[in-house]
Design a protein around this motif. Structure first.
Motif, mmCIF file in Angstrom:
data_model
loop_
_atom_site.group_PDB
_atom_site.id
_atom_site.type_symbol
_atom_site.label_atom_id
_atom_site.label_comp_id
_atom_site.label_asym_id
_atom_site.label_seq_id
_atom_site.Cartn_x
_atom_site.Cartn_y
_atom_site.Cartn_z
ATOM 1 N N ALA A 1 0.825 -1.206 0.000
ATOM 2 C CA ALA A 1 0.000 0.000 0.000
ATOM 3 C C ALA A 1 0.859 1.256 0.000
ATOM 4 N N ALA A 2 1.911 1.258 0.825
ATOM 5 C CA ALA A 2 2.793 2.431 0.891
ATOM 6 C C ALA A 2 3.527 2.639 -0.429
ATOM 7 N N ALA A 3 4.025 1.545 -1.019
ATOM 8 C CA ALA A 3 4.761 1.661 -2.274
ATOM 9 C C ALA A 3 3.864 2.162 -3.399
ATOM 10 N N ALA A 4 2.600 1.745 -3.395
ATOM 11 C CA ALA A 4 1.668 2.219 -4.423
ATOM 12 C C ALA A 4 1.529 3.732 -4.374
ATOM 13 N N ILE A 5 1.460 4.292 -3.171
ATOM 14 C CA ILE A 5 1.362 5.747 -3.025
ATOM 15 C C ILE A 5 2.673 6.413 -3.438
ATOM 16 N N GLY A 6 3.792 5.826 -3.004
ATOM 17 C CA GLY A 6 5.085 6.412 -3.343
ATOM 18 C C GLY A 6 5.346 6.440 -4.829
ATOM 19 N N LEU A 7 5.042 5.345 -5.520
ATOM 20 C CA LEU A 7 5.324 5.249 -6.945
ATOM 21 C C LEU A 7 4.351 6.058 -7.793
ATOM 22 N N SER A 8 3.097 6.157 -7.349
ATOM 23 C CA SER A 8 2.077 6.827 -8.168
ATOM 24 C C SER A 8 1.942 8.313 -7.879
ATOM 25 N N LEU A 9 2.200 8.731 -6.631
ATOM 26 C CA LEU A 9 1.926 10.124 -6.261
ATOM 27 C C LEU A 9 3.161 10.907 -5.823
ATOM 28 N N LEU A 10 4.201 10.243 -5.379
ATOM 29 C CA LEU A 10 5.359 10.946 -4.829
ATOM 30 C C LEU A 10 6.588 10.894 -5.723
ATOM 31 N N GLY A 11 6.429 10.393 -6.913
ATOM 32 C CA GLY A 11 7.535 10.406 -7.864
ATOM 33 C C GLY A 11 8.665 9.440 -7.553
ATOM 34 N N GLU A 12 8.432 8.438 -6.729
ATOM 35 C CA GLU A 12 9.478 7.467 -6.433
ATOM 36 C C GLU A 12 9.681 6.538 -7.622
ATOM 37 N N ARG A 13 10.935 6.154 -7.829
ATOM 38 C CA ARG A 13 11.272 5.294 -8.955
ATOM 39 C C ARG A 13 12.223 4.189 -8.503
ATOM 40 N N LEU A 14 12.098 3.033 -9.126
ATOM 41 C CA LEU A 14 13.031 1.948 -8.868
ATOM 42 C C LEU A 14 14.262 2.126 -9.741
ATOM 43 N N GLN A 15 15.424 1.775 -9.208
ATOM 44 C CA GLN A 15 16.675 1.937 -9.929
ATOM 45 C C GLN A 15 16.889 0.772 -10.903
ATOM 46 N N GLY A 16 17.577 1.047 -12.030
ATOM 47 C CA GLY A 16 17.993 -0.029 -12.929
ATOM 48 C C GLY A 16 17.067 -0.339 -14.073
ATOM 49 N N GLY A 17 16.034 0.464 -14.285
ATOM 50 C CA GLY A 17 15.152 0.242 -15.418
ATOM 51 C C GLY A 17 14.414 -1.083 -15.351
ATOM 52 N N ALA A 18 14.309 -1.751 -16.505
ATOM 53 C CA ALA A 18 13.578 -3.016 -16.574
ATOM 54 C C ALA A 18 14.248 -4.090 -15.734
ATOM 55 N N ALA A 19 15.585 -4.124 -15.770
ATOM 56 C CA ALA A 19 16.302 -5.112 -14.968
ATOM 57 C C ALA A 19 16.074 -4.873 -13.477
ATOM 58 N N GLY A 20 16.063 -3.592 -13.084
ATOM 59 C CA GLY A 20 15.802 -3.259 -11.686
ATOM 60 C C GLY A 20 14.403 -3.660 -11.260
ATOM 61 N N LEU A 21 13.436 -3.487 -12.166
ATOM 62 C CA LEU A 21 12.064 -3.884 -11.857
ATOM 63 C C LEU A 21 11.967 -5.392 -11.653
ATOM 64 N N LEU A 22 12.624 -6.154 -12.519
ATOM 65 C CA LEU A 22 12.614 -7.610 -12.368
ATOM 66 C C LEU A 22 13.291 -8.035 -11.065
ATOM 67 N N LEU A 23 14.402 -7.365 -10.728
ATOM 68 C CA LEU A 23 15.096 -7.683 -9.479
ATOM 69 C C LEU A 23 14.216 -7.356 -8.278
ATOM 70 N N ALA A 24 13.519 -6.228 -8.352
ATOM 71 C CA ALA A 24 12.628 -5.841 -7.257
ATOM 72 C C ALA A 24 11.497 -6.843 -7.079
#
Length: 321
Positions: free
Chosen positions: A229-252
Motif C-alpha cells: 500500500a505504501a509503495a503504491a502511493i510512493g510510486l504513483s503520487l510521490l515520484g518514487e522510482r526503482l533503480q535499474g530500469g527493466a532489470a531493476g524492476l525484475l530484481l525488485a
C-alpha cells in the motif's frame, strides 16, 4: 551522509527495538498470567517495553524522512527477523531450522529490494487534495474489506492497507514539517497528521480482529499488505522510482517474492493464539515461538500502542486484549 544508508540504519534499529519490546511483553504476559491489566501497569518492565515501542516508532518516522516508502516500508519485515534470535535467547532454546530458513529468505529478498529502492532523501509530499483523495479511497477500501464481524484475511488485508497508508501519510507530515519554507503547523500538516492517527488506530484494531481467527496467515498478510500500500502511493503520487530500469524492476519483483516467502515461512512457525492467549494481558504464553510476540505491535511501525485493546468475549463482556 548517504540518505539511503541512514534510512536503512534507522529502520534496522527500529526493527530491533520493536522486536525487543514485543518479546519483553510476551514474557511479561506469560509470567503475570491472571494478574490483570492494572497490576501490569505497576510493573517497571512493562513501561520499559512501552518506551521501546515509542522509541521504535520515532526511529521509523525518522527513517521515512531519509528514505523512500519503497525502501523503508519493506524493511518493517526485519521486526519478524529480529524477534527470532531475541526470543530464542530469552527462552533459552535454539532457533529452529524453519525459522533460519524464513530469516534467510526474508533477508535475501530485502537485500534485492535495497539495490533497486535506494535513492535520494524524499522531498515531495502529498498535497492536501491528494491526501484527501488517499484518505477517502483508503476508507472506502477498508470499509469493503472489513465488512462482517467474523475475523479473516479480509481484516488482515485491511489492517495492512491502513497501516501502510498511515506510514505514507506520516512521511508527508515529517517532510512537510521539517521543510523550512513553510510553517511546521500548516493546515496540510495538521490535517494529514489527523489522518495518520485515524488510519494507524484502524490498522491496530483491524489487525487484532484478524488475529482472533488464527495467527499465521493473517500475520503474513498484514506484513505484506503494508509495504504494498505504501509503495503504491510512493510510486504513483510521490515520484518514487526503482533503480535499474527493466532489470531493476525484475530484481525488485524477485526480491519481493523471496521476502514474501520468508515472511510466510516465519509466520507459519508461530502458534495459534487461541490456546495460549491470556484474556487480560493480550500476550502469548508460549516461550517457544518468539515471533508470536510481535502481535504486541502493529507491523512496520504504523501503530505502536501496546495491544491492550478492548474485545468482546463470547459471554458479551468486555475484557482487555
Amino acid at each position: 551522509m548517504n540518505p539511503t544508508l541512514v534510512a536503512v540504519a534507522l529502520s534496522l534499529v527500529s526493527a530491533v527495538a520493536y522486536a525487543s519490546a514485543a518479546v519483553a511483553q510476551e514474557r511479561l504476559a506469560a509470567r503475570s498470567a491472571g494478574s490483570g491489566t492494572l497490576r501490569l501497569l505497576a510493573q517497571g518492565a512493562w513501561w520499559w517495553s512501552v518506551t521501546l515501542n515509542a522509541s521504535a516508532a520515532l526511529l521509523h518516522v525518522a527513517a521515512l524522512k531519509y528514505g523512500t516508502l519503497t525502501l523503508v516500508q519493506p524493511l518493517g519485515a526485519l521486526t519478524l527477523v529480529a524477534a527470532v534470535p531475541l526470543g530464542a535467547r530469552v527462552a533459552g532454546r535454539r532457533v529452529s531450522a524453519v525459522e533460519w530458513r524464513g530469516t534467510a529468505l526474508t533477508l535475501a529478498g530485502l537485500a534485492a529490494l535495497l539495490v533497486t529502492a535506494s535513492g535520494t532523501a524524499p522531498d515531495e509530499v502529498l498535497s492536501l487534495p491528494q491526501a484527501l483523495a488517499v484518505a477517502g479511497t483508503t476508507a472506502a477500501v477498508i470499509g469493503m474489506l472489513a465488512r462482517g464481524a467474523r475475523p479473516g484475511l479480509r481484516h488482515a488485508t485491511a489492517a495492512g492497507f491502513a497501516s501502510g497508508v498511515a506510514s505514507a501519510l506520516t512521511q508527508t507530515v515529517t517532510v512537510a514539517a521539517t521543510d523550512r519554507s513553510d510553517s511546521p503547523l500548516s493546515a496540510q500538516v495538521v490535517v494529514v497528521a489527523l489522518f495518520v492517527a485515524v488510519f494507524a488506530a484502524a490498522g491496530l484494531l483491524l489487525a487484532q480482529t484478524a488475529y482472533q481467527g488464527g495467527l499465521g496467515a493473517p500475520l503474513a498478510v498484514v506484513t505484506l499488505a503494508n509495504p504494498l500500500a505504501a509503495a503504491a502511493i510512493g510510486l504513483s503520487l510521490l515520484g518514487e522510482r526503482l533503480q535499474g530500469g527493466a532489470a531493476g524492476l525484475l530484481l525488485a519483483l524477485a526480491g519481493a517474492s523471496v521476502a514474501a516467502w520468508g515472511v510466510v515461512t516465519l509466520s507459519r512457525s508461530t502458534p495459534e493464539p487461541a490456546a495460549t492467549a491470556d484474556p487480560h494481558l493480550g500476550g502469548l504464553a508460549d516461550d517457544d515461538h518468539p515471533v508470536a510476540a510481535v502481535l504486541a505491535l502493529e507491523p512496520n511501525g504504523a501503530a505502536y500502542e501496546p495491544s491492550f485493546v478492548p474485545r468482546q468475549t463470547d459471554s458479551g463482556h468486555l475484557t482487555s486484549r
